[in-house]
Design an enzyme around this catalytic site. Sequence first.
Site, PDB file in Angstrom:
ATOM      1  N   GLY A  40       0.796  -1.116   0.025  1.00 29.56           N
ATOM      2  CA  GLY A  40       0.056   0.267  -0.135  1.00 29.56           C
ATOM      3  C   GLY A  40       0.792   1.308   0.002  1.00 29.56           C
ATOM      4  O   GLY A  40       1.868   1.261   0.731  1.00 29.56           O
ATOM      5  N   LEU A  43      -1.363   7.643   1.915  1.00 28.95           N
ATOM      6  CA  LEU A  43      -0.633   8.649   2.803  1.00 28.95           C
ATOM      7  C   LEU A  43       0.376   7.650   3.528  1.00 28.95           C
ATOM      8  O   LEU A  43       1.534   8.012   3.798  1.00 28.95           O
ATOM      9  CB  LEU A  43      -1.438   9.241   3.610  1.00 28.95           C
ATOM     10  CG  LEU A  43      -2.184  10.464   2.826  1.00 28.95           C
ATOM     11  CD1 LEU A  43      -2.952  11.019   3.973  1.00 28.95           C
ATOM     12  CD2 LEU A  43      -1.165  11.455   2.320  1.00 28.95           C
ATOM     13  N   ALA A  44      -0.290   6.704   4.429  1.00 27.34           N
ATOM     14  CA  ALA A  44       0.493   5.782   5.284  1.00 27.34           C
ATOM     15  C   ALA A  44       1.762   5.106   4.581  1.00 27.34           C
ATOM     16  O   ALA A  44       2.828   5.264   5.034  1.00 27.34           O
ATOM     17  CB  ALA A  44      -0.314   4.800   5.904  1.00 27.34           C
ATOM     18  N   HIS A 266     -20.870   9.235   6.202  1.00 32.50           N
ATOM     19  CA  HIS A 266     -20.925  10.520   6.288  1.00 32.50           C
ATOM     20  C   HIS A 266     -22.220  11.297   5.707  1.00 32.50           C
ATOM     21  O   HIS A 266     -22.622  10.823   4.818  1.00 32.50           O
ATOM     22  CB  HIS A 266     -19.650  10.838   5.215  1.00 32.50           C
ATOM     23  CG  HIS A 266     -19.030  12.338   4.917  1.00 32.50           C
ATOM     24  ND1 HIS A 266     -20.114  13.511   4.479  1.00 32.50           N
ATOM     25  CD2 HIS A 266     -18.181  12.885   5.414  1.00 32.50           C
ATOM     26  CE1 HIS A 266     -19.248  14.390   4.597  1.00 32.50           C
ATOM     27  NE2 HIS A 266     -18.146  14.157   5.217  1.00 32.50           N
ATOM     28  N   ARG A 331     -21.198  14.101  12.576  1.00 34.73           N
ATOM     29  CA  ARG A 331     -21.593  13.362  11.442  1.00 34.73           C
ATOM     30  C   ARG A 331     -22.480  12.017  11.759  1.00 34.73           C
ATOM     31  O   ARG A 331     -23.589  11.982  11.313  1.00 34.73           O
ATOM     32  CB  ARG A 331     -20.170  12.526  11.005  1.00 34.73           C
ATOM     33  CG  ARG A 331     -19.280  13.426  10.111  1.00 34.73           C
ATOM     34  CD  ARG A 331     -17.996  12.780   9.722  1.00 34.73           C
ATOM     35  NE  ARG A 331     -17.310  13.653   8.970  1.00 34.73           N
ATOM     36  CZ  ARG A 331     -16.050  13.650   8.342  1.00 34.73           C
ATOM     37  NH1 ARG A 331     -15.623  12.215   8.713  1.00 34.73           N
ATOM     38  NH2 ARG A 331     -15.440  14.645   7.811  1.00 34.73           N
ATOM     39  N   ARG A 436     -14.192   8.843  13.783  1.00 40.76           N
ATOM     40  CA  ARG A 436     -13.119   9.892  13.683  1.00 40.76           C
ATOM     41  C   ARG A 436     -13.588  11.071  13.382  1.00 40.76           C
ATOM     42  O   ARG A 436     -14.541  11.297  12.598  1.00 40.76           O
ATOM     43  CB  ARG A 436     -12.434   8.964  12.469  1.00 40.76           C
ATOM     44  CG  ARG A 436     -11.471   9.945  11.893  1.00 40.76           C
ATOM     45  CD  ARG A 436     -10.683   9.610  10.650  1.00 40.76           C
ATOM     46  NE  ARG A 436     -11.605   9.600   9.572  1.00 40.76           N
ATOM     47  CZ  ARG A 436     -11.756  10.622   8.674  1.00 40.76           C
ATOM     48  NH1 ARG A 436     -11.188  11.666   8.961  1.00 40.76           N
ATOM     49  NH2 ARG A 436     -12.816  10.276   7.632  1.00 40.76           N
ATOM     50  N   LEU A 442      -5.942  11.692   7.721  1.00 37.36           N
ATOM     51  CA  LEU A 442      -4.711  12.327   7.030  1.00 37.36           C
ATOM     52  C   LEU A 442      -3.662  12.511   7.894  1.00 37.36           C
ATOM     53  O   LEU A 442      -2.666  11.868   7.648  1.00 37.36           O
ATOM     54  CB  LEU A 442      -4.917  13.548   5.928  1.00 37.36           C
ATOM     55  CG  LEU A 442      -6.186  13.413   5.104  1.00 37.36           C
ATOM     56  CD1 LEU A 442      -6.134  14.866   4.498  1.00 37.36           C
ATOM     57  CD2 LEU A 442      -5.815  12.269   4.015  1.00 37.36           C
TER      58      LEU A 442
HETATM   59  C1  LIG Z   1     -14.081  10.919  -0.178  1.00 42.59           C
HETATM   60  C2  LIG Z   1     -13.132  10.838   1.106  1.00 42.59           C
HETATM   61  C3  LIG Z   1     -12.707  11.943   1.772  1.00 42.59           C
HETATM   62  C4  LIG Z   1     -11.902  11.936   2.695  1.00 42.59           C
HETATM   63  N1  LIG Z   1     -11.699  13.299   3.325  1.00 42.59           N
HETATM   64  C5  LIG Z   1     -10.921  13.287   4.409  1.00 42.59           C
HETATM   65  C6  LIG Z   1     -10.508  14.571   5.079  1.00 42.59           C
HETATM   66  O1  LIG Z   1     -10.935  15.608   4.509  1.00 42.59           O
HETATM   67  N2  LIG Z   1      -9.637  14.364   6.192  1.00 42.59           N
HETATM   68  C7  LIG Z   1      -9.136  13.395   6.625  1.00 42.59           C
HETATM   69  O2  LIG Z   1      -8.303  13.633   7.465  1.00 42.59           O
HETATM   70  N3  LIG Z   1      -9.486  12.229   6.127  1.00 42.59           N
HETATM   71  C8  LIG Z   1     -10.211  12.217   4.998  1.00 42.59           C
HETATM   72  N4  LIG Z   1     -10.632  10.838   4.759  1.00 42.59           N
HETATM   73  C9  LIG Z   1     -10.190   9.798   4.998  1.00 42.59           C
HETATM   74  C10 LIG Z   1      -8.776   9.371   4.519  1.00 42.59           C
HETATM   75  O3  LIG Z   1      -8.587   9.913   3.204  1.00 42.59           O
HETATM   76  C11 LIG Z   1      -8.238   7.905   4.583  1.00 42.59           C
HETATM   77  O4  LIG Z   1      -8.719   7.669   5.494  1.00 42.59           O
HETATM   78  C12 LIG Z   1      -6.837   7.831   4.420  1.00 42.59           C
HETATM   79  O5  LIG Z   1      -6.230   8.676   3.178  1.00 42.59           O
HETATM   80  C13 LIG Z   1      -6.254   6.619   4.304  1.00 42.59           C
HETATM   81  O6  LIG Z   1      -4.976   6.359   3.783  1.00 42.59           O
HETATM   82  P1  LIG Z   1      -4.319   5.096   3.805  1.00 42.59           P
HETATM   83  O7  LIG Z   1      -2.783   5.529   3.343  1.00 42.59           O
HETATM   84  O8  LIG Z   1      -4.378   4.439   5.023  1.00 42.59           O
HETATM   85  O9  LIG Z   1      -4.934   4.088   2.918  1.00 42.59           O
HETATM   86  P2  LIG Z   1      -5.257   4.496   1.397  1.00 42.59           P
HETATM   87  O10 LIG Z   1      -4.776   5.778   0.776  1.00 42.59           O
HETATM   88  O11 LIG Z   1      -6.559   4.077   0.959  1.00 42.59           O
HETATM   89  O12 LIG Z   1      -4.166   3.650   0.408  1.00 42.59           O
HETATM   90  C14 LIG Z   1      -4.240   2.423   0.242  1.00 42.59           C
HETATM   91  C15 LIG Z   1      -3.282   1.904  -0.543  1.00 42.59           C
HETATM   92  O13 LIG Z   1      -3.086   0.124  -0.420  1.00 42.59           O
HETATM   93  C16 LIG Z   1      -3.029  -0.185  -1.368  1.00 42.59           C
HETATM   94  N5  LIG Z   1      -3.916  -1.671  -1.441  1.00 42.59           N
HETATM   95  C17 LIG Z   1      -4.901  -2.158  -0.834  1.00 42.59           C
HETATM   96  N6  LIG Z   1      -5.225  -3.209  -1.065  1.00 42.59           N
HETATM   97  C18 LIG Z   1      -4.030  -3.896  -1.384  1.00 42.59           C
HETATM   98  C19 LIG Z   1      -3.614  -4.958  -1.837  1.00 42.59           C
HETATM   99  N7  LIG Z   1      -4.514  -6.183  -1.719  1.00 42.59           N
HETATM  100  N8  LIG Z   1      -2.298  -5.334  -2.324  1.00 42.59           N
HETATM  101  C20 LIG Z   1      -1.668  -4.303  -2.698  1.00 42.59           C
HETATM  102  N9  LIG Z   1      -1.941  -3.023  -2.663  1.00 42.59           N
HETATM  103  C21 LIG Z   1      -2.979  -2.784  -1.798  1.00 42.59           C
HETATM  104  C22 LIG Z   1      -3.727   0.509  -2.442  1.00 42.59           C
HETATM  105  O14 LIG Z   1      -3.297   0.375  -3.867  1.00 42.59           O
HETATM  106  C23 LIG Z   1      -3.148   2.067  -2.235  1.00 42.59           C
HETATM  107  O15 LIG Z   1      -1.995   2.266  -2.497  1.00 42.59           O
HETATM  108  C24 LIG Z   1     -11.520  10.986   3.420  1.00 42.59           C
HETATM  109  C25 LIG Z   1     -11.843   9.700   2.565  1.00 42.59           C
HETATM  110  C26 LIG Z   1     -12.629   9.680   1.695  1.00 42.59           C
HETATM  111  C27 LIG Z   1     -12.907   8.267   1.067  1.00 42.59           C
END
Ligand SMILES: Cc1cc2nc3c(=O)[nH]c(=O)nc-3n(C[C@H](O)[C@H](O)[C@H](O)COP(=O)(O)OP(=O)(O)OC[C@H]3O[C@@H](n4cnc5c(N)ncnc54)[C@H](O)[C@@H]3O)c2cc1C
Lengths: 638, 223, 267
Positions: A40, A43-44, A266, A331, A436, A442
Amino acid sequence: MILDGKAPKGPIEQTWDKHRFEMKLVNPANKRKYKILVVGTGLAGASAAASLGELGYNVEAFCYQDSPRRAHSIAAQGGINAAKNYPNDGDSIYRLFYDTIKGGDFRAREPDVWRLAQVSNNIIDQCVAQGIPFARDYSGYLDNRSFGGAQVSRTFYARGQTGQQLLLGAYSALSRQIKLGTVKMFPRTEMLDLVVVDGEAKAITVRDLITGEIRVHTGDAVLLCTGGYVNVFYLSTNAMGCSVTAIWKAYKKGAFFANPCYTQIHPTCIPQSGDYQSKLTLMSESLRNDGRCWVPKKKEDARKFANEIPESDRDYYLERKYPSFGNLAPRDIASRAAKEQCDDGRGVGPGGRGVYLDFKDSIARLGEDTIRERYGNLFEMYERITDENGYKVPMRIYPAPHYAMGGLWVDYNLMSNLPGLFVLGEANFSVHGANRLGASALMQGLADGYFVIPYTIAHYLAQTKPGKVKADHPECLKSIDEVKGTAKKLLGINGNRTVTEFIRELGTLVWENCGMARSKESLTEAIAKIPAIREEFWKNVKVPGTGEEFNQQLENAGRTADFLEFAELLCRDALHRNESCGGHFRVEYQYPDGEAKRDDENYCYSAAWEWKGVDREPELHKEPLTFEFVKLAVRSYK
Amino acid sequence: MQLLSNTVGRKVLMAITGLFMLLFVAVHLLGNTSIFAGPGGINAYAAKLHGLGPFVWVFRLFMGAMLAIHVLFGVLLTLENSAANPGKYAVKKMLKATFASETMIWTGLLLLCFLGYHLAQFTLRVTPDIGDLSRAVRPGDVFTMVKTSFHVTWISLVYIAAMVVLFLHLSHGIQSIFQSLGLSNDKALPQYERYGKLLSALFLLGYCSIPVLILAGFGIFAR
Amino acid sequence: MSAHAEEHKTMTLKLIVWRQPGPKQPGRFETYTAKNITEHHSFLEMLDVVNEDLIKEGKDPISFDHDCREGICGMCSTVVNGMAHGGQERTTVCQLHMRKFKDGDTIYLEPWRARAFPILKDLVVDRGALDKVIQAGGYTSCHTGGVPDANAIPISKAEADYSMDAAECIGCGACVAACPNGAAMLFTGAKVSQFAALPQGQVEAPERVARMIQAMQECGFGNCTNHYECQAACPKGIHVKFIARMNREFLKALFRAKSGSHTFIGE
Ligand SMILES: Cc1cc2nc3c(=O)[nH]c(=O)nc-3n(C[C@H](O)[C@H](O)[C@H](O)COP(=O)(O)OP(=O)(O)OC[C@H]3O[C@@H](n4cnc5c(N)ncnc54)[C@H](O)[C@@H]3O)c2cc1C
Ligand code: HEM
Ligand code: HEM
Ligand code: SF4
Ligand code: F3S
Ligand code: FES
């Protein structure tokens, strides 16, 4: 079993610094001997991979999209919190810590949340140094906006695309490491299994989505940063590819799954327009600052044009039910209120699943230009999708699944109960408790990746020999066979229902029975029905093509198969938790005024589930939660 | 050397060389209009030019170099571009590109041909329509030379056609100079486009007026 | 109209779609009909419907890239009737809605076509080249941690907004697909400009522009002849002024190199 989060004790202000000092380090010369697998690159994941590569570790990163830049973090609109207190309005690390604990309805570990609040400031510094064009005021300094659940203005933003800009920042840092050769990137590669050797996570099995090749990648530690699972509801604000697969496979290999029932709905999304619909689009909550929510008082008016309904026949239900917070109610509360109105037959639009968000009054008060200035891009988006002009007719909105607070259980070091398996971002269960706050996800993703994992992973690696497991290890070969077997099975069934039909059926069921409002009845019903769907899936699904090619249907089939198992756990967790808290609302447990009724006597713990096999009940492990610094209190928004 | 190997560097060269040729075309037009002042005008002008002696050659070499570079990279760019874009869209709808922008290479090559002919005619004076006297005496009676040639209908028509080609090439080329040299932005670009077309149109009128009026046997150009 | 949204008539369309089994195999056009499409279907939901039918008929469904379906991830990439993303201003193909089409219309669907974007299958192409361009210099080389306070360096609102205008690029590659020369100038120009406008981007500015342009060439993208098709196709409305900015940054770098303040790569 009683779980231990291994959180440091003592004065909360010192927990992280003290812990950082006590953890072991890996000496620079040895770092490159360790290989870290980062699954993945949202951001993380991207921030973790970039930071670890920079430290000298040998990193391999994976994502299912064609580029790390497309992870669903990109969709975040609103902003990111930090305790900078630039506006001088009384914010502090302690207040951010406090708000997050309270907002999470007292279901998160205090020291983890403290750490998040403490590093939040470094995140903003980091992002600015990366060249992220945050919004600024005329002085040239950073601008802040306020967000739900806080009385201070602590949210940093980049237009309506904060998530995009933060992800592109992390992606650029990652790209730099890829160029330097410290990180090897594998896009269009999906993790389909976790390999556990002697109880430690040492490898992953992946499928190359272009060639279909299934192979193993070994390493000394595995990081799952694979995002949230709310696509279990099928229709959600998540991207089509978001799935539970990665963490579910880990769960089935022994990792505990914590609090799956904490899902966030939401309130301001664009309603569904038909059953062909594939996803729902979120509109920033900020709209509720100037829009008024209402539905017709009379059921028969629901079919009329909004503008035909006289003022006297409109029910501004949020203002009626929550006089002090009105349209700005949090929310979960706003979402549930909207659902009530629609269940009452007064919902508007297709299928009566929508409520009006009306800007008439604020346009009258501030003028259309001001409104356009504030929300222009959202009105455009709304019109592009619905073909309706929000300035002329009231917008229609409806709540939609949006975020998963639950996830794999991790200790204070972000390590799951399986040594060597770390879980970051939305994929873990850590800091948000049962709900949350806006702009905190983020923050968590980047905190985990930039400022937590680089320290905590060293502590683990320092105590393991590098390169313990080779690709020809029996466990690896076994895993490959399993994964190949599943693919073969899916392709072999050749029934007469498509994958989409199944995930739609499942999603609808879970949404109806385990969505905004849950009850013993609805949940038991779901738990009874899900296995039936699962069974039919494995008998009657039709997956065209072969496994040795680019095959999107096969990808979806695999993800759907996992949702079909996960949905059951989701409902079981919801059923076992006989209280309402945060995103989990059980109709049996509410105050007369409809407020969520927590039960701190019996449920002040995180529920971590252990896999026992398909069609077998999972085992529950509890991690008791203690609150030394924030007093347990009823969360009221009256 | 970045200017030669780098894709943007080459664009810069195209722009600079194009710019010089543009200036020449402008000056040349002014010079040519002296033909309306009758034999005295243009002949004196021509005489003055030839009087410059070595400078004329310095100038010619420079312009020659400009043209060579421009053509060389023009052709190179175009070849590379068609290679970079197998572009076999079954249907392709252009939203912003113009006929002029899509035909730069062809209008350019046509200009090259015209130049060849034009130099052979009025500079080398080897084409049949040029009288022996003009061949012998330089610059001699440029007025009569041009007049006699343009009285031949097809020659005038060739010139008019060439000027239309030049118009096309410059109507895209002029604004292109600013964009390529990084001198444009969202406010300026539309202006460049407008005035670029305007200037190209002026060239078209200015240059064409000569063959047209001569062909029409207007006033001093009477047969 | 909202109240009556359900009662919409459906339409039937003729799709002429590029089908190509794999990178090496030859491709061809196939004709399909999309039935029961309403004006509220998004373009990709229309394709979903077609694919569901294909699967039921035991045929191979059409592969196309997509993920967020809300116009921000940049994954979707289809040329509709000769226009990348379908020609609606500032709109990705996943945000294009069927109300833009009439019953009985014929629609051509083709993949991004450019040498730098090899076709993987049907409408799916490999855009890895864009990542390579970023890897060449689309960043500031700051380390994790050890950076100054976010407010240490004020940046004028104008510069920040300009930088944000450029940063909005979603990396979809429509600019390349639309460019008659298969050039990635708009994509690269936008990234170069985003950093050029910020103090944090100054330090490495000369190397950045040189490296990114070189990478662009090595990836097989074409040269720019100022057609401006890229801007017309860009779903984020990225302006060609950023290409001009890149050219300017290139010249600046060139002169600075001559004055020896840094070594220009490739020399
Ligand atoms: C529409 C929307 C608006 C939002 N607005 C906000 C906001 O304003 N403020 C805020 O703080 N949060 C907001 N959030 C929440 C926040 O965006 C997410 O919780 C956060 O970005 C998650 O980041 P992540 O890195 O954990 O996961 P993600 O960014 O979802 O990344 C997941 C990664 O894992 C990879 N992956 C998944 N499964 C597999 C697999 N089986 N094999 C290989 N790769 C895989 C994907 O390719 C991707 O690279 C929002 C969410 C949404 C949906
Ligand atoms: C009277 C002679 C000519 C003049 C005044 C002229 C002028 C120009 C100008 C101003 C440009 C724009 C440069 C830029 O891209 O910024 C240009 C571009 C170009 N010219 Fe010419 N040119 C002339 C002759 C030719 C010839 C003989 C060719 C033959 C190959 C040619 C081919 C091109 C090409 C291919 C371009 C690139 C298109 C572009 O970059 O926009 N030109 N020319
Ligand atoms: C009606 C149009 C034109 C007329 C009447 C005209 C006339 C002439 C004449 C009389 C000369 C010879 C000058 C001398 O040797 O004493 C000349 C030279 C020349 N013309 Fe033109 N010209 C025209 C258009 C053009 C155009 C459009 C171009 C360029 C694209 C051009 C390029 C040249 C060049 C390069 C020379 C040679 C200059 C030199 O001697 O070094 N001419 N022209
Ligand atoms: S510049 Fe526009 S068209 Fe090109 S990649 Fe970025 S967003 Fe897509
Ligand atoms: S369309 Fe192509 S030619 Fe240049 S201006 Fe855009 S890159
Ligand atoms: S699918 Fe994400 S932009 Fe179209």
